[in-house]
Design an enzyme around this catalytic site. Structure first.
Site, mmCIF file in Angstrom:
data_model
loop_
_atom_site.group_PDB
_atom_site.id
_atom_site.type_symbol
_atom_site.label_atom_id
_atom_site.label_comp_id
_atom_site.label_asym_id
_atom_site.label_seq_id
_atom_site.Cartn_x
_atom_site.Cartn_y
_atom_site.Cartn_z
ATOM 1 N N GLY A 192 -0.149 8.425 -5.501
ATOM 2 C CA GLY A 192 -1.099 9.533 -5.669
ATOM 3 C C GLY A 192 -0.376 10.866 -5.800
ATOM 4 O O GLY A 192 -0.748 11.716 -6.619
ATOM 5 N N LYS B 69 -6.238 1.611 -16.499
ATOM 6 C CA LYS B 69 -4.955 0.906 -16.323
ATOM 7 C C LYS B 69 -5.060 0.101 -15.029
ATOM 8 O O LYS B 69 -4.961 0.645 -13.936
ATOM 9 C CB LYS B 69 -3.835 1.943 -16.228
ATOM 10 C CG LYS B 69 -2.467 1.494 -16.722
ATOM 11 C CD LYS B 69 -1.832 0.376 -15.963
ATOM 12 C CE LYS B 69 -1.221 0.804 -14.647
ATOM 13 N NZ LYS B 69 -0.723 -0.357 -13.874
ATOM 14 N N GLY C 176 -4.983 3.992 -4.972
ATOM 15 C CA GLY C 176 -3.701 3.332 -4.743
ATOM 16 C C GLY C 176 -2.998 3.956 -3.565
ATOM 17 O O GLY C 176 -3.629 4.579 -2.703
ATOM 18 N N SER C 177 -1.689 3.831 -3.550
ATOM 19 C CA SER C 177 -0.936 4.309 -2.390
ATOM 20 C C SER C 177 -0.781 5.831 -2.415
ATOM 21 O O SER C 177 -0.871 6.465 -3.473
ATOM 22 C CB SER C 177 0.439 3.655 -2.367
ATOM 23 O OG SER C 177 1.174 4.073 -3.500
ATOM 24 N N THR C 178 -0.519 6.388 -1.260
ATOM 25 C CA THR C 178 -0.364 7.843 -1.156
ATOM 26 C C THR C 178 0.840 8.319 -1.970
ATOM 27 O O THR C 178 0.767 9.342 -2.659
ATOM 28 C CB THR C 178 -0.252 8.233 0.326
ATOM 29 O OG1 THR C 178 -1.507 7.930 0.942
ATOM 30 C CG2 THR C 178 0.032 9.726 0.499
ATOM 31 N N GLU D 161 1.267 2.301 7.019
ATOM 32 C CA GLU D 161 0.274 1.399 6.433
ATOM 33 C C GLU D 161 0.966 0.082 6.092
ATOM 34 O O GLU D 161 1.933 0.056 5.336
ATOM 35 C CB GLU D 161 -0.311 2.027 5.162
ATOM 36 C CG GLU D 161 -1.395 1.161 4.577
ATOM 37 C CD GLU D 161 -2.026 1.741 3.310
ATOM 38 O OE1 GLU D 161 -1.290 2.276 2.473
ATOM 39 O OE2 GLU D 161 -3.257 1.650 3.186
ATOM 40 N N CYS E 13 -7.744 -0.772 1.916
ATOM 41 C CA CYS E 13 -7.321 0.587 2.273
ATOM 42 C C CYS E 13 -7.902 1.034 3.612
ATOM 43 O O CYS E 13 -7.278 1.794 4.344
ATOM 44 C CB CYS E 13 -7.731 1.550 1.174
ATOM 45 S SG CYS E 13 -9.476 1.402 0.752
ATOM 46 N N GLU F 185 -8.037 8.332 -4.248
ATOM 47 C CA GLU F 185 -8.438 7.486 -3.115
ATOM 48 C C GLU F 185 -7.174 6.767 -2.675
ATOM 49 O O GLU F 185 -6.718 5.851 -3.354
ATOM 50 C CB GLU F 185 -9.479 6.449 -3.550
ATOM 51 C CG GLU F 185 -10.731 7.010 -4.164
ATOM 52 C CD GLU F 185 -11.681 7.572 -3.150
ATOM 53 O OE1 GLU F 185 -11.458 7.376 -1.940
ATOM 54 O OE2 GLU F 185 -12.637 8.244 -3.550
HETATM 55 P P1 NAD Z 1 0.173 1.503 -5.942
HETATM 56 O O1 NAD Z 1 0.033 2.934 -5.670
HETATM 57 O O2 NAD Z 1 1.512 0.896 -5.945
HETATM 58 O O3 NAD Z 1 -0.442 1.135 -7.374
HETATM 59 C C1 NAD Z 1 -1.745 1.518 -7.720
HETATM 60 C C2 NAD Z 1 -1.828 1.678 -9.230
HETATM 61 O O4 NAD Z 1 -1.005 2.775 -9.612
HETATM 62 C C3 NAD Z 1 -1.337 0.469 -10.021
HETATM 63 O O5 NAD Z 1 -2.150 0.306 -11.168
HETATM 64 C C4 NAD Z 1 0.060 0.891 -10.428
HETATM 65 O O6 NAD Z 1 0.509 0.256 -11.599
HETATM 66 C C5 NAD Z 1 -0.126 2.371 -10.653
HETATM 67 N N1 NAD Z 1 1.091 3.180 -10.559
HETATM 68 C C6 NAD Z 1 2.205 2.942 -9.829
HETATM 69 N N2 NAD Z 1 3.101 3.943 -10.011
HETATM 70 C C7 NAD Z 1 2.526 4.829 -10.849
HETATM 71 C C8 NAD Z 1 2.940 6.076 -11.403
HETATM 72 N N3 NAD Z 1 4.124 6.617 -11.114
HETATM 73 N N4 NAD Z 1 2.086 6.735 -12.215
HETATM 74 C C9 NAD Z 1 0.875 6.218 -12.498
HETATM 75 N N5 NAD Z 1 0.440 5.043 -12.029
HETATM 76 C C10 NAD Z 1 1.254 4.350 -11.206
HETATM 77 O O7 NAD Z 1 -0.805 0.775 -4.925
HETATM 78 P P2 NAD Z 1 -1.015 -0.776 -4.721
HETATM 79 O O8 NAD Z 1 0.187 -1.323 -4.023
HETATM 80 O O9 NAD Z 1 -1.464 -1.411 -5.982
HETATM 81 O O10 NAD Z 1 -2.260 -0.769 -3.729
HETATM 82 C C11 NAD Z 1 -2.108 -0.574 -2.380
HETATM 83 C C12 NAD Z 1 -2.382 0.860 -1.980
HETATM 84 O O11 NAD Z 1 -3.622 1.300 -2.483
HETATM 85 C C13 NAD Z 1 -2.478 1.024 -0.485
HETATM 86 O O12 NAD Z 1 -1.789 2.177 -0.079
HETATM 87 C C14 NAD Z 1 -3.960 1.186 -0.234
HETATM 88 O O13 NAD Z 1 -4.280 1.832 0.960
HETATM 89 C C15 NAD Z 1 -4.383 1.903 -1.433
HETATM 90 N N6 NAD Z 1 -5.815 1.709 -1.672
HETATM 91 C C16 NAD Z 1 -6.662 2.753 -1.423
HETATM 92 C C17 NAD Z 1 -8.020 2.602 -1.609
HETATM 93 C C18 NAD Z 1 -8.974 3.742 -1.337
HETATM 94 O O14 NAD Z 1 -10.091 3.695 -1.819
HETATM 95 N N7 NAD Z 1 -8.584 4.756 -0.612
HETATM 96 C C19 NAD Z 1 -8.527 1.393 -2.052
HETATM 97 C C20 NAD Z 1 -7.647 0.351 -2.292
HETATM 98 C C21 NAD Z 1 -6.283 0.542 -2.104
#
Ligand code: NAD
Length: 495
Positions: free
Chosen positions: A246, A188, A241-243, A398, A297, A263
């Protein structure tokens, strides 16, 4: 010289791009679509399906069927060959792949081209790993001829959920180990950046990926993402994605106790000691944040500088920031592209306001970029705040934008304590010419990766991931394979 503008017009014309389920290119069950816009100018690139729970069900069923079908009998050598063919297909198409990324999420073409090279290495690394998976024969305490051994087996159907900031590397880092281990995947992508992930699926299909081994469902996090995380027939979720997301995913995964690796976000410290080679440290410390407009990130967004060199160093970083060339990513000279969306740019601008209001000293940038060349886009000037205090919002949260918060420090003990005083633990940087300091700080900083006199190094052969609220699990390295494998113990009474 490649004319990226002309190529861009040929690549996306605003038309519909279907998603990929069971080897077929399909619309969503509901027929609903989402628009993909170019963040540099707001132009419509394409529409993609807005997948929901019904589409996730179909994709998971396809992945399950593939997992239990001929794919389960594929040999490691066949999967290795497949990964190598995928790498070749990527290499043949790599300019279009990179251009797609630049158009869809804004990363400058010079950077996507460099990144894609690393992705080719990733595919080849996992091709090597595919034929290196093995268990062990283990001596045991039983009398007689009792053989005990371990067998490594694929975990099954993997749900992969990725953010928008690095779609090529992000998806390959999830899908390649799945192929190497014999898992199947429902991927996804972010609703902000689906197009390149769809292109990746097409290239993998052209390279001979069997139907159902990879399925891509485009859609929002709240609908498709949440459905995937909670799905009872998914064995493992790999998420970047975001904490906050996660945490939601970890909660959703409890229904069938699926395994999860996360991650997540960061607020990584970069520590510049007075004995550092300042000339070399300036560009690295600056790009530790400004690369990809801070949407990374591992952004080293807390810049701790020893007090007696703080003003000089911050001044040099600010000079560097002012000289960066900002604009649309299709210009090969662009160093800093746009922020992914108007909403995200608004969020970053809110942090700029907070920094000013809470008394940080603005040294460079500090505003959105307006004017004809930025029209329709989401551009923020690379920003440096000096004399930031630990309790200010810009030092704690962040930002995911091009904003450096510089904080003076006096002693090493003090800076270690302050650098570690964050819920995150993704990465850290140290600049020093003193060997002892380098070792001490590398050992004492709580982070998944520590770079000394460098930053940003990520390699398929080296494990990457976080501690604390930056998540758990590792991508890269041989550790990565274990995220996709179960260990079975087999006992045989040979008497
Ligand atoms: P996000 O958490 O908003 O979204 C990430 C993904 O999760 C997207 O595909 C989104 O559609 C999906 N998502 C959102 N809500 C969800 C839910 N309730 N259930 C399942 N999936 C859901 O993050 P973002 O704004 O796309 O990216 C930025 C964040 O990602 C930052 O916090 C960044 O630090 C982090 N990030 C971490 C790494 C790493 O390797 N540690 C790498 C890149 C980005």
């Amino acid at each position: 010289m490649i004319d990226w503008q002309t190529r861009a017009a040929a690549l996306y014309d605003g038309g519909f791009r279907p998603m990929f389920v069971r080897g077929q290119w399909v619309p969503s069950a509901s027929g609903e679509v989402m628009a993909a816009h170019n963040p540099a100018n707001g132009a419509l690139l394409a529409t993609v399906p807005r997948g929901s729970a019904a589409d996730i069900d179909a994709a998971v069923a396809a992945a399950r069927r593939a997992f239990e079908g001929p794919w389960s009998r594929s040999t490691p050598f066949e999967r290795q060959a497949l990964l190598l063919r995928i790498a070749e297909r990527f290499e043949a198409e790599w300019e279009n792949l990179c251009l797609s990324d630049t158009l869809d999420m804004g990363m400058p073409i010079s950077r996507t081209l460099a990144n894609s090279r690393r992705v080719l290495g990733m595919l080849r690394f996992y091709a090597g790993q595919a034929v290196s998976i093995h268990g062990a024969t283990i001596p045991n305490s039983f009398p007689g001829e009792i053989l005990s051994q371990t067998v490594k087996e694929p975990v099954g159907v993997v749900g992969a959920i990725i953010p928008w900031n690095a779609p090529i590397a992000g998806s390959v880092w999830k899908v390649a180990p799945a192929i190497a281990t014999g898992c199947t995947v429902v991927l996804k992508p972010s609703e902000e950046a689906s197009l390149t992930v769809l292109m990746i699926a097409r290239l993998m299909q052209e390279a001979g990926l069997p139907d159902g081994v990879l399925n891509v469902v485009t859609g929002t996090g709240a609908e498709a993402g949440a459905a995937l995380a909670a799905h009872p027939d998914v064995d493992k979720i790999v998420f970047t994605g975001s904490t906050a997301t996660g945490q939601a995913i970890a909660r959703a995964a409890t229904g069938n106790l699926k395994r999860v690796s996360l991650e997540l976000g960061g607020k990584s410290p970069v520590i510049v000691c007075r004995d550092a080679d300042l000339e070399k440290a300036v560009p690295v410390a600056a790009m530790a944040v400004f690369a990809n407009s801070g949407q990374i990130c591992i952004a080293g967004s807390r810049l701790f500088v020893q007090r007696d060199i703080h003003d000089e160093f911050v001044g040099l970083v600010a000079d560097y920031a002012r000289k960066l060339r900002i604009g649309a990513g299709v210009d090969p000279l662009t160093e800093i592209g746009p922020i992914i969306s108007a909403r995200q740019a608004q969020r970053v601008a809110g942090f700029l306001d907070a920094g000013k209001a809470e008394g940080a000293r603005l040294v460079a940038g500090g505003a959105r970029l307006e004017g004809a060349e930025f029209a329709g886009g989401n551009f923020i000037a690379p920003t440096v705040f000096g004399d930031v205090a630990d309790d200010m919002t810009i030092a704690r949260e962040e930002i995911f934008g091009p904003v450096i918060s510089a904080l003076p420090f006096d002693t090493l003990d003090e800076v270690v304590a302050r650098a570690n005083a964050t819920p995150y633990g993704l990465a850290a940087g140290v600049f020093t010419t003193h060997l002892g300091t380098a070792h001490k700080l590398a050992r004492r900083l709580k982070a998944g990766s520590v770079w000394v006199n460098m930053y940003h190094a990520i390699d398929p052969a080296v494990p990457f991931g976080g501690v604390k609220m930056s998540g758990y699990g590792r991508e890269g390295g041989i550790e990565h394979m274990d995220e996709y494998l179960d260990t079975k113990a087999v006992w045989i009474n040979t008497d």
